[in-house]
Design a protein around this motif. Structure first.
Motif, short mmCIF file in Angstrom:
data_model
loop_
_atom_site.label_atom_id
_atom_site.label_comp_id
_atom_site.label_asym_id
_atom_site.label_seq_id
_atom_site.Cartn_x
_atom_site.Cartn_y
_atom_site.Cartn_z
N ARG A 1 1.21 -1.04 0.16
CA ARG A 1 -0.05 -0.18 0.01
C ARG A 1 1.16 1.25 -0.56
O ARG A 1 0.83 2.30 -0.92
N LEU A 2 2.39 1.45 0.87
CA LEU A 2 2.51 2.09 0.74
C LEU A 2 3.78 2.71 -0.72
O LEU A 2 3.54 3.89 -1.22
N ALA A 3 3.92 1.53 -1.31
CA ALA A 3 4.49 1.54 -2.50
C ALA A 3 3.00 2.56 -3.38
O ALA A 3 3.52 3.19 -3.89
N ALA A 4 2.00 1.57 -3.63
CA ALA A 4 1.29 2.28 -4.38
C ALA A 4 0.80 3.72 -3.98
O ALA A 4 0.46 4.17 -4.79
N LEU A 5 0.87 4.43 -2.91
CA LEU A 5 0.67 5.51 -2.43
C LEU A 5 1.64 6.30 -2.98
O LEU A 5 1.18 7.63 -3.53
N ARG A 6 2.73 6.29 -2.90
CA ARG A 6 3.98 6.47 -3.04
C ARG A 6 3.93 7.10 -4.93
O ARG A 6 4.68 8.04 -5.61
N GLY A 7 3.67 6.78 -5.54
CA GLY A 7 3.84 5.95 -6.51
C GLY A 7 2.69 6.92 -7.14
O GLY A 7 2.74 7.97 -8.15
N GLN A 8 1.00 6.65 -6.26
CA GLN A 8 -0.14 8.21 -6.94
C GLN A 8 0.57 9.20 -6.64
O GLN A 8 0.27 10.33 -7.42
N ILE A 9 1.49 9.10 -5.28
CA ILE A 9 1.67 10.98 -5.00
C ILE A 9 2.73 11.05 -6.13
O ILE A 9 2.40 12.83 -6.30
N ARG A 10 3.62 10.45 -6.78
CA ARG A 10 4.03 11.30 -7.67
C ARG A 10 3.36 12.11 -9.26
O ARG A 10 4.04 12.62 -9.61
N ARG A 11 3.17 10.25 -9.46
CA ARG A 11 2.28 11.24 -10.94
C ARG A 11 0.70 11.92 -10.63
O ARG A 11 0.99 12.74 -11.61
N GLN B 1 -3.38 16.02 -1.70
CA GLN B 1 -3.14 16.28 -0.46
C GLN B 1 -4.13 15.09 0.59
O GLN B 1 -3.28 14.51 1.23
N GLN B 2 -4.66 13.96 -0.46
CA GLN B 2 -5.04 13.19 0.44
C GLN B 2 -4.46 11.71 0.77
O GLN B 2 -4.26 11.18 1.01
N SER B 3 -3.96 12.06 -0.61
CA SER B 3 -2.78 11.06 -1.20
C SER B 3 -1.53 10.63 0.03
O SER B 3 -1.40 9.81 0.42
N VAL B 4 -1.24 12.37 0.36
CA VAL B 4 0.41 12.80 1.26
C VAL B 4 -0.69 12.59 2.47
O VAL B 4 0.62 11.32 3.27
N GLU B 5 -1.67 12.28 2.93
CA GLU B 5 -2.50 11.97 4.28
C GLU B 5 -2.48 11.17 4.39
O GLU B 5 -2.03 10.24 4.98
N ASP B 6 -2.87 9.33 3.04
CA ASP B 6 -2.95 8.67 3.46
C ASP B 6 -1.92 7.63 3.80
O ASP B 6 -1.22 6.33 4.05
N GLU B 7 -0.36 8.66 2.28
CA GLU B 7 0.97 7.29 2.52
C GLU B 7 1.31 7.70 4.25
O GLU B 7 2.11 7.09 4.83
N GLU B 8 1.54 9.04 4.76
CA GLU B 8 1.72 9.72 5.86
C GLU B 8 1.25 8.64 8.06
O GLU B 8 1.35 7.24 8.41
N ALA B 9 -0.34 8.18 6.82
CA ALA B 9 -0.97 7.36 8.20
C ALA B 9 -0.10 5.92 7.75
O ALA B 9 -0.26 5.26 9.45
#
Length: 809
Positions: A162-172, A245-253
């Protein structure tokens, strides 16, 4: 696994005694050599062991640790507080972050590496291996931390899908935002204050001029500090920013969830982590002790039998110049940095109590504190700055008094405070107690003080305590001289210079030298002259008598030592002659047997040849050949007869030749002459170049001359060194020589003296500027063949000569 003594007071030591002997200051110095906060705390909390078996076990661990630390550190320098980390792991205040979890892993890796090194050590380290035995396995936790966090404590991207997916989404999403906002900047360049895309409140925005507001649809996120521009989010990127912003919050969580899982695992392994922390603290303390011994040139003293204490060349660690840098770091001041006079002191069953007198500022208190502090350090298992051969007993109690015992809060005067400490000494006295009393009897009426002091001295003797007492009371010193089991010593005072030498000299009590000290400090001469006159002739007569008694005592001691040495030398010579005689007798029997065997063989061979020779003679006689037959027959028959005797040895003669063997006429050593100059020669002796005067040398003949093969029956004498022993003179003269050739000549002389089994030799270097004397004594101090040295007695050349005691003599 916690092997150090408890930091609270033990029955061996009270807080007042520890303070009087400055044990906390010494432990602060040792703690500076620790690599972690745990090691520093362990060093500061050291107290003498209360069980001798535990002290011996700790000494074995220190000896093994010193061997390993000599190669490389056992405990690496840890720049984070391990104890604080474990406390925060329990309390959660403040919360631990990823970097803290990495530090916990560093703790486990450091202890695991140390344990593996101990198990693989060659030769083995059984005491340390026992310490490492049963250490819990932290490998699963360490692997999980390494897979999850990098060295900065950041969660790795592959820590969870999940962390890998979120960080990939944040980059995109971020890339898309930069493209959209870049297009907006290109098309609205005239409205912008700057062409950057900053982050504002977690959202990517542009910076518009204040006058451009309202020209484009979007959201305003505040003004700049100058008020001339504002942060603007175009309407068409609002939803994309929301997604970012939502993706960053999800990544931090997700990151926090992963870190919390690691912290939960670490808390579950808290007992194991504490065990590793305890092991680290133990190793760090051992490493600090080994480094302290190396820094001060110290050793672990022997644990002597009860009632015996011996310190050889002891130095106070708070005065030793080699520890000045450490003292500056630990105590805020380096203190003494000049040379110090080592202390030699010995107490045993016949002399259990030492009463020390001497001049003011002469070093009495320093001597007492040196004995006490080194005894405490040895009891803590620490190396002490003293020479090998030092011996400290395992005490049941240590009591020391010193300084001002006044306590205003407790309504206690200086003298009443001293009395209470003396009460402590009286109650603690016993066969295994060490009692150290500074300035005993002072602070009150001299007669009453003397009465109290003598009574205490009698009590300590009756209880068979070891004790060192400093005093200015002549009555106490005189009483000690008359009591069996007590003895006196004085801090030496040089009357020629009016200064103390800080040497502890056994013998009758010395004077306080208060007037001499006062003159040295520049007090008014009229005042001091008046005081000296009031002392009267009786005081001067007493001082003169003490000096005469000390002179006689020194002469008797020197005579006794000389006679003992001569008797020992005579006994060794007798044994050597007996061994020589036995060896010669054995050689005689061996040669006799060989000689008889040779004769028997010759007799048999000759009989056979005789029969053949008789036949030959008869034939020649019949042929008419009679002339010379008898002589020829005898010569042939005895041609193979065994010969006995030794080849004559020619004495070498002739001039000195470079490259030829030479021999020193006085010292007997041999070598090859390498240089020959007017007034100077250089000889290669056993790999060393020795310089001397040419007239001291004589040709020695070839040093490696091939020997002619002896006849089979020629007996050989066993090689003996009796003649060599007699040829080595008892003294070596170096007067007038330069330092370097003198030291080289001294080395050769000591080698010959050892071969000759001499016990004691004298090196005459003269007075001069003192440079040669100092170099010779410093060289002897580090020479492996030298057991001891002393200044020559008046009849031995005084300070112009040094008497050397050789090892194995």
């Amino acid at each position: 696994m916690d092997v150090a003594p408890s930091p609270v007071d033990t029955p061996i030591l009270s807080a007042a005694t520890a303070q009087a002997l400055e044990l906390p200051s010494l432990l602060a110095v040792v703690s500076r050599l620790a690599a972690s906060d745990l090691g520093r705390d362990r060093a500061l909390g050291l107290r003498p062991f209360t069980v001798e078996a535990e002290l011996r076990a700790q000494r074995r661990r220190i000896e093994e640790a010193a061997r390993l630390v000599g190669e490389r550190s056992l405990v690496p320098e840890l720049d984070f507080p391990v104890g604080d980390l474990l406390a925060r792991l329990v309390s959660g205040r403040p919360p631990l972050e990823g970097i803290d979890v990495v530090h916990l892993a560093d703790l486990g890796k450091a202890t695991r590496a140390a344990a593996e090194r101990i198990r693989a050590a060659v030769p083995a380290c059984p005491a340390l291996a026992e310490l490492a035995a049963g250490l819990p396995d932290l490998a699963p936790l360490l692997r999980r931390i390494d897979r999850t966090l990098d060295r900065r404590g950041e969660v790795r991207e592959d820590a969870s899908p999940r962390l890998a997916a979120l960080r990939g989404q944040i980059r995109r999403v971020r890339d898309q935002l930069y493209r959209d906002l870049g297009d907006f900047v290109t098309s609205h360049r005239e409205e912008l204050s700057e062409e950057t895309v900053p982050m504002r409140g977690g959202r990517l925005v542009v910076v518009l001029q204040a006058g451009s507001r309202g020209r484009s649809a979007g959201l305003v996120h505040g003004r700049s500090a100058t008020g001339k521009s504002f942060y603007f989010e175009p309407l068409h990127v609002v939803e994309t920013n929301n997604t970012l912003q939502q993706s960053v919050e999800d990544e931090e969580a997700e990151r926090r969830r992963i870190v919390n899982e690691l912290l939960a695992e670490a808390r579950a392994a808290l007992p194991d982590l504490r065990a590793h922390a305890g092991f680290l603290a133990d190793l760090d303390l051992l490493q600090a002790a080994a480094r302290f011994g190396e820094r001060c040139g110290g050793h672990l003293p022997e644990i002597g039998p009860r009632g015996e204490l011996r310190l050889v060349a002891a130095r106070h660690p708070l005065l030793d110049p080699c520890l000045a840098e450490l003292r500056a770091e630990a105590l805020g001041q380096a203190g003494h940095s000049g040379t110090i006079v080592p202390l030699d002191v010995e107490l045993d069953g016949e002399r259990r109590i030492l009463v020390v007198t001497g001049p003011n500022a002469g070093g009495k208190t320093v001597a007492l504190k040196t004995i006490g502090l080194l005894a405490l350090a040895a009891g803590c298992g620490l190396p002490i700055p003293a020479a090998p051969g030092s011996r400290v007993p395992f005490p049941a109690a240590v009591v020391a008094t010193g300084g001002d015992e006044q306590d205003l809060l407790a309504d206690r005067s200086t003298f009443s405070g001293r009395l209470l400490r003396l009460k402590e000494a009286w109650e603690a006295a016993g066969p295994d107690a060490l009692v150290l009393l500074d300035e005993l009897g002072s602070g009150t009426d001299p007669e009453e003080g003397a009465a109290l002091s003598i009574a205490l001295l009698e009590g300590l003797l009756a209880k068979r305590s070891l004790a060192v007492i400093t005093t200015h009371l002549a009555q106490l010193a005189a009483a000690a001289l008359e009591m069996g089991g007590a003895t006196c010593a004085a801090m030496e005072f040089d009357p020629a210079t009016g200064r103390p030498t800080f040497r502890l000299v056994p013998g009758p009590p010395g004077g306080s030298e208060a007037l001499s000290l006062a003159r040295r400090l520049g007090l008014p001469a009229a005042w001091l002259d008046r005081a000296e006159a009031r002392l009267g002739s009786e005081h001067r007569d007493l001082r003169r008598l003490i000096a005469e008694v000390e002179k006689v005592r020194r002469e008797l001691a020197e005579t006794r030592d000389r006679l003992a040495t001569e008797a020992d030398d005579a006994e060794k010579l007798r044994r050597r002659l007996a061994d020589e005689r036995a060896a010669l007798e054995e050689e005689r029997r061996t040669v006799g047997k060989r000689f008889r065997a040779e004769l028997d063989a010759f007799r048999r061979d000759t009989n056979e040849r005789l029969r053949g020779e008789v036949e030959r003679l008869r034939e020649r006689f019949e042929e008419g050949r009679r002339r010379g037959l008898e002589a020829a027959a005898v010569e042939e028959l005895f041609a193979a007869a065994p010969m006995f005797g030794e080849a004559p040895v020619e004495a070498p003669a002739g001039p000195l030749v470079v490259g030829a063997p030479v021999r020193h006429a006085a010292l007997g050593w041999q070598g090859v002459l390498e240089k020959l100059e007017p007034g100077r020669a250089e000889v290669l002796v056993r790999g060393k170049r020795v310089r001397c005067r040419p007239e001291e040398l004589a040709p020695a003949g070839p040093s490696t001359k091939p020997e002619a093969a002896p006849d089979r029956a020629t007996p050989r004498r066993p090689a003996r060194d009796l003649d060599e022993a007699a040829s080595v003179p008892p003294e070596l003269h170096l007067i007038g020589m330069r330092v370097e050739p003198a030291l080289e000549l001294l080395d050769g002389y000591l080698d010959q003296a050892l071969l000759a089994a001499r016990r004691e030799v004298r090196v005459v270097h003269g007075h001069g500027s003192g440079r040669l004397r100092q170099a010779v004594r410093e060289h002897l101090r580090g020479h492996r063949a030298v057991a001891g040295q002393r200044e020559g007695a008046p009849n031995e050349g005084g300070n112009g000569a040094t008497v050397v005691t050789l090892r194995g003599g």
